[in-house]
Design a protein around this motif. Structure first.
Motif, PDB file in Angstrom:
ATOM      1  N   ALA A 211       0.826  -1.211   0.000  1.00 19.73           N
ATOM      2  CA  ALA A 211       0.000   0.000   0.000  1.00 19.73           C
ATOM      3  C   ALA A 211       0.859   1.258   0.000  1.00 19.73           C
ATOM      4  CB  ALA A 211      -0.937  -0.019   1.202  1.00 19.73           C
ATOM      5  N   ASN A 212       1.969   1.228   0.716  1.00 16.82           N
ATOM      6  CA  ASN A 212       2.812   2.407   0.807  1.00 16.82           C
ATOM      7  C   ASN A 212       3.452   2.770  -0.532  1.00 16.82           C
ATOM      8  OD1 ASN A 212       3.569   4.310   2.940  1.00 16.82           O
ATOM      9  ND2 ASN A 212       5.666   3.784   2.377  1.00 16.82           N
ATOM     10  N   ASP A 213       3.648   1.776  -1.394  1.00 17.35           N
ATOM     11  CA  ASP A 213       4.183   2.069  -2.731  1.00 17.35           C
ATOM     12  C   ASP A 213       3.221   2.964  -3.505  1.00 17.35           C
ATOM     13  OD1 ASP A 213       6.496   0.428  -2.406  1.00 17.35           O
ATOM     14  OD2 ASP A 213       5.285  -1.346  -2.852  1.00 17.35           O
ATOM     15  N   ILE A 214       1.951   2.686  -3.373  1.00 17.17           N
ATOM     16  CA  ILE A 214       0.948   3.494  -4.075  1.00 17.17           C
ATOM     17  C   ILE A 214       0.822   4.856  -3.412  1.00 17.17           C
ATOM     18  CG2 ILE A 214      -1.402   3.530  -4.962  1.00 17.17           C
ATOM     19  CD1 ILE A 214       0.449   1.191  -5.941  1.00 17.17           C
ATOM     20  N   ALA A 215       0.890   4.884  -2.084  1.00 17.91           N
ATOM     21  CA  ALA A 215       0.813   6.160  -1.370  1.00 17.91           C
ATOM     22  C   ALA A 215       1.968   7.083  -1.765  1.00 17.91           C
ATOM     23  CB  ALA A 215       0.818   5.911   0.136  1.00 17.91           C
ATOM     24  N   GLU A 216       3.159   6.524  -1.899  1.00 16.25           N
ATOM     25  CA  GLU A 216       4.309   7.330  -2.316  1.00 16.25           C
ATOM     26  C   GLU A 216       4.091   7.903  -3.716  1.00 16.25           C
ATOM     27  OE1 GLU A 216       7.997   5.260   0.154  1.00 16.25           O
ATOM     28  OE2 GLU A 216       7.594   4.645  -1.913  1.00 16.25           O
ATOM     29  N   THR A 217       3.437   7.129  -4.577  1.00 12.87           N
ATOM     30  CA  THR A 217       3.146   7.607  -5.928  1.00 12.87           C
ATOM     31  C   THR A 217       2.150   8.755  -5.897  1.00 12.87           C
ATOM     32  OG1 THR A 217       3.540   5.376  -6.765  1.00 12.87           O
ATOM     33  CG2 THR A 217       2.388   6.896  -8.224  1.00 12.87           C
ATOM     34  N   VAL A 218       1.138   8.649  -5.051  1.00 10.39           N
ATOM     35  CA  VAL A 218       0.174   9.736  -4.897  1.00 10.39           C
ATOM     36  C   VAL A 218       0.886  11.005  -4.425  1.00 10.39           C
ATOM     37  CG1 VAL A 218      -1.833  10.545  -3.581  1.00 10.39           C
ATOM     38  CG2 VAL A 218      -1.799   8.215  -4.487  1.00 10.39           C
ATOM     39  N   LYS A 219       1.756  10.855  -3.455  1.00  7.76           N
ATOM     40  CA  LYS A 219       2.493  12.024  -2.945  1.00  7.76           C
ATOM     41  C   LYS A 219       3.344  12.653  -4.043  1.00  7.76           C
ATOM     42  CE  LYS A 219       3.946  14.521   0.685  1.00  7.76           C
ATOM     43  NZ  LYS A 219       4.975  15.372   0.109  1.00  7.76           N
ATOM     44  N   PHE A 220       4.004  11.828  -4.844  1.00  9.37           N
ATOM     45  CA  PHE A 220       4.813  12.341  -5.949  1.00  9.37           C
ATOM     46  C   PHE A 220       3.948  13.136  -6.927  1.00  9.37           C
ATOM     47  CE2 PHE A 220       6.362  11.810 -10.326  1.00  9.37           C
ATOM     48  CZ  PHE A 220       7.623  12.371 -10.226  1.00  9.37           C
ATOM     49  N   VAL A 221       2.785  12.596  -7.246  1.00  6.53           N
ATOM     50  CA  VAL A 221       1.892  13.234  -8.219  1.00  6.53           C
ATOM     51  C   VAL A 221       1.425  14.601  -7.719  1.00  6.53           C
ATOM     52  CG1 VAL A 221      -0.422  13.062  -9.216  1.00  6.53           C
ATOM     53  CG2 VAL A 221       1.132  11.112  -9.340  1.00  6.53           C
ATOM     54  N   VAL A 222       0.966  14.664  -6.478  1.00  2.00           N
ATOM     55  CA  VAL A 222       0.425  15.932  -5.989  1.00  2.00           C
ATOM     56  C   VAL A 222       1.516  16.962  -5.728  1.00  2.00           C
ATOM     57  CG1 VAL A 222      -1.610  14.822  -5.018  1.00  2.00           C
ATOM     58  CG2 VAL A 222       0.378  15.214  -3.546  1.00  2.00           C
ATOM     59  N   ASP A 223       2.757  16.501  -5.580  1.00  2.00           N
ATOM     60  CA  ASP A 223       3.868  17.422  -5.351  1.00  2.00           C
ATOM     61  C   ASP A 223       4.442  18.025  -6.627  1.00  2.00           C
ATOM     62  OD1 ASP A 223       3.752  17.179  -2.620  1.00  2.00           O
ATOM     63  OD2 ASP A 223       5.461  15.805  -2.447  1.00  2.00           O
ATOM     64  N   ARG A 224       3.965  17.597  -7.797  1.00  2.00           N
ATOM     65  CA  ARG A 224       4.479  18.183  -9.033  1.00  2.00           C
ATOM     66  C   ARG A 224       4.088  19.661  -9.103  1.00  2.00           C
ATOM     67  NH1 ARG A 224       8.362  16.312  -9.128  1.00  2.00           N
ATOM     68  NH2 ARG A 224       7.649  15.527  -7.143  1.00  2.00           N
ATOM     69  N   PRO A 225       4.913  20.477  -9.766  1.00  2.22           N
ATOM     70  CA  PRO A 225       4.553  21.891  -9.917  1.00  2.22           C
ATOM     71  C   PRO A 225       3.251  22.042 -10.700  1.00  2.22           C
ATOM     72  CG  PRO A 225       6.462  21.315 -11.276  1.00  2.22           C
ATOM     73  CD  PRO A 225       6.210  20.143 -10.385  1.00  2.22           C
ATOM     74  N   PRO A 226       2.558  23.159 -10.542  1.00 10.91           N
ATOM     75  CA  PRO A 226       1.216  23.313 -11.106  1.00 10.91           C
ATOM     76  C   PRO A 226       1.103  23.088 -12.615  1.00 10.91           C
ATOM     77  CG  PRO A 226       1.662  25.067  -9.539  1.00 10.91           C
ATOM     78  CD  PRO A 226       2.951  24.319  -9.719  1.00 10.91           C
ATOM     79  N   HIS A 227       2.205  23.288 -13.341  1.00 13.04           N
ATOM     80  CA  HIS A 227       2.116  23.129 -14.792  1.00 13.04           C
ATOM     81  C   HIS A 227       2.313  21.670 -15.231  1.00 13.04           C
ATOM     82  CE1 HIS A 227       6.479  23.245 -14.249  1.00 13.04           C
ATOM     83  NE2 HIS A 227       6.624  22.760 -15.472  1.00 13.04           N
ATOM     84  N   VAL A 228       2.493  20.748 -14.282  1.00 17.41           N
ATOM     85  CA  VAL A 228       2.771  19.340 -14.597  1.00 17.41           C
ATOM     86  C   VAL A 228       1.633  18.454 -14.099  1.00 17.41           C
ATOM     87  CG1 VAL A 228       4.329  17.385 -14.230  1.00 17.41           C
ATOM     88  CG2 VAL A 228       5.268  19.705 -14.473  1.00 17.41           C
ATOM     89  N   THR A 229       1.074  17.645 -15.005  1.00 15.55           N
ATOM     90  CA  THR A 229       0.096  16.635 -14.629  1.00 15.55           C
ATOM     91  C   THR A 229       0.629  15.254 -14.999  1.00 15.55           C
ATOM     92  OG1 THR A 229      -1.800  18.098 -15.003  1.00 15.55           O
ATOM     93  CG2 THR A 229      -2.250  15.741 -14.980  1.00 15.55           C
ATOM     94  N   ILE A 230       0.779  14.383 -14.026  1.00 16.12           N
ATOM     95  CA  ILE A 230       1.120  12.981 -14.307  1.00 16.12           C
ATOM     96  C   ILE A 230      -0.221  12.291 -14.577  1.00 16.12           C
ATOM     97  CG2 ILE A 230       2.315  10.919 -13.494  1.00 16.12           C
ATOM     98  CD1 ILE A 230       4.112  13.385 -13.703  1.00 16.12           C
ATOM     99  N   ALA A 231      -0.598  12.226 -15.829  1.00 17.62           N
ATOM    100  CA  ALA A 231      -1.972  11.893 -16.169  1.00 17.62           C
ATOM    101  C   ALA A 231      -2.332  10.429 -15.920  1.00 17.62           C
ATOM    102  CB  ALA A 231      -2.235  12.246 -17.641  1.00 17.62           C
ATOM    103  N   ASP A 232      -1.415   9.514 -16.216  1.00 16.58           N
ATOM    104  CA  ASP A 232      -1.793   8.102 -16.204  1.00 16.58           C
ATOM    105  C   ASP A 232      -0.573   7.251 -15.861  1.00 16.58           C
ATOM    106  OD1 ASP A 232      -4.202   6.301 -17.173  1.00 16.58           O
ATOM    107  OD2 ASP A 232      -2.395   5.367 -17.989  1.00 16.58           O
ATOM    108  N   ILE A 233      -0.697   6.449 -14.811  1.00 18.79           N
ATOM    109  CA  ILE A 233       0.414   5.623 -14.355  1.00 18.79           C
ATOM    110  C   ILE A 233      -0.065   4.198 -14.151  1.00 18.79           C
ATOM    111  CG2 ILE A 233       2.160   5.271 -12.563  1.00 18.79           C
ATOM    112  CD1 ILE A 233       1.810   8.167 -11.747  1.00 18.79           C
ATOM    113  N   THR A 234       0.675   3.227 -14.693  1.00 18.54           N
ATOM    114  CA  THR A 234       0.472   1.825 -14.367  1.00 18.54           C
ATOM    115  C   THR A 234       1.670   1.368 -13.530  1.00 18.54           C
ATOM    116  OG1 THR A 234      -0.772   1.371 -16.389  1.00 18.54           O
ATOM    117  CG2 THR A 234       0.212  -0.517 -15.267  1.00 18.54           C
TER     118      THR A 234
END
Length: 250
Positions: A211-234
């Motif tokens: 579960a923590n692997d996915i949580a770390e990914t969520v944190k990475f995504v929301v921490d991107r600067p406003p002009h960056v969207t990580i749209a889709d991750i598998t």
């Protein structure tokens, strides 16, 4: 108060891990059906941040709206929505499927995600800001044997994510889909209706994701600067190559 993150399915597994991961930077609205677990998590997280607990079933549109409408004014400005709630119920070929299982999966995985999104996005649209993080599945990318309706619900989630990204684009709202492969949580126990031998066999011979692997990914995504969207991750564990190809060291 810090910016607010709203997390569904927070009482266990990925949702609980996401809540713990975001607690250092965000005030949290944690949601789930199991009151005791929710309150226990809320008490633990209050050492780090402000927490508001909401108990409701995402598959019931009336209770979704009632719960979200009940938020005090200081909790209404939600910056991050994490749509995590959902489950798998049973595995069977299409001609032997249990209709109650089908309803449960479609109601929680797809309709629940839509109900919560519909309730929260008007506020994001109004302020032209927000992040929506949707936890999907490899089952929304590839169909596998006996996964028919679960896969259909997750393919629907993937389509909904793409649709909301288009619809919310004019308002500067970032929409993300995170699609895990094998993650060791209570997921398989629920899917196999409490059969621990079957649930444990899913992860036998591999090191799965946690579960923590996915949580770390969520944190990475929301921490991107406003002009960056990580749209889709598998995300797969290294032992997994597709929904059906897994290198098991047995």
């Amino acid at each position: 108060m810090k910016k607010i993150a709203f997390i569904t399915g927070a009482t266990s597994g990925i949702g609980e891990a996401i809540a713990k991961m975001l607690a250092s930077d965000y005030a949290l609205i944690i949601c789930g059906r199991r009151v005791e677990r929710l309150e226990k998590l809320a008490d633990a997280l209050r050492a780090k941040t402000d927490v508001y607990a909401l108990t409701f079933d995402v598959s019931d549109s009336k209770t979704v709206n009632t719960a979200i409408d009940s938020l005090p004014s200081q909790w209404q400005d939600i910056q991050i929505l994490v749509n995590n709630a959902g489950n798998a119920h049973g595995r069977a070929p299409i001609h032997e499927g249990d209709l109650a299982d089908w309803d449960a999966m479609i109601d929680s995985n797809l309709k629940g995600l839509l109900y919560v999104t519909r309730a929260i996005t008007p506020g994001m649209v109004k302020k032209k800001s927000g992040d929506i993080i949707n936890i999907g599945s490899i089952a929304g990318k590839e169909v596998y044997p006996d996964g028919n309706v679960y896969c259909a619900s997750k393919f629907g989630v993937d389509a909904a994510i793409k649709g909301m990204r288009i619809d919310l684009n004019p308002y500067g709202i970032r929409v993300v889909g995170i699609h895990p492969g094998l993650v060791e949580t209570e997921f398989s126990v629920v899917r196999f209706k409490g059969d621990k031998d079957k649930s444990e066999s899913v992860y036998k011979g591999i090191t799965p994701l946690y579960a923590n692997d996915i949580a770390e990914t969520v944190k990475f995504v929301v921490d991107r600067p406003p002009h960056v969207t990580i749209a889709d991750i598998t995300i797969f564990p290294t032992a997994q190559a597709s929904s059906t190809i897994v290198n098991r060291q047995l």
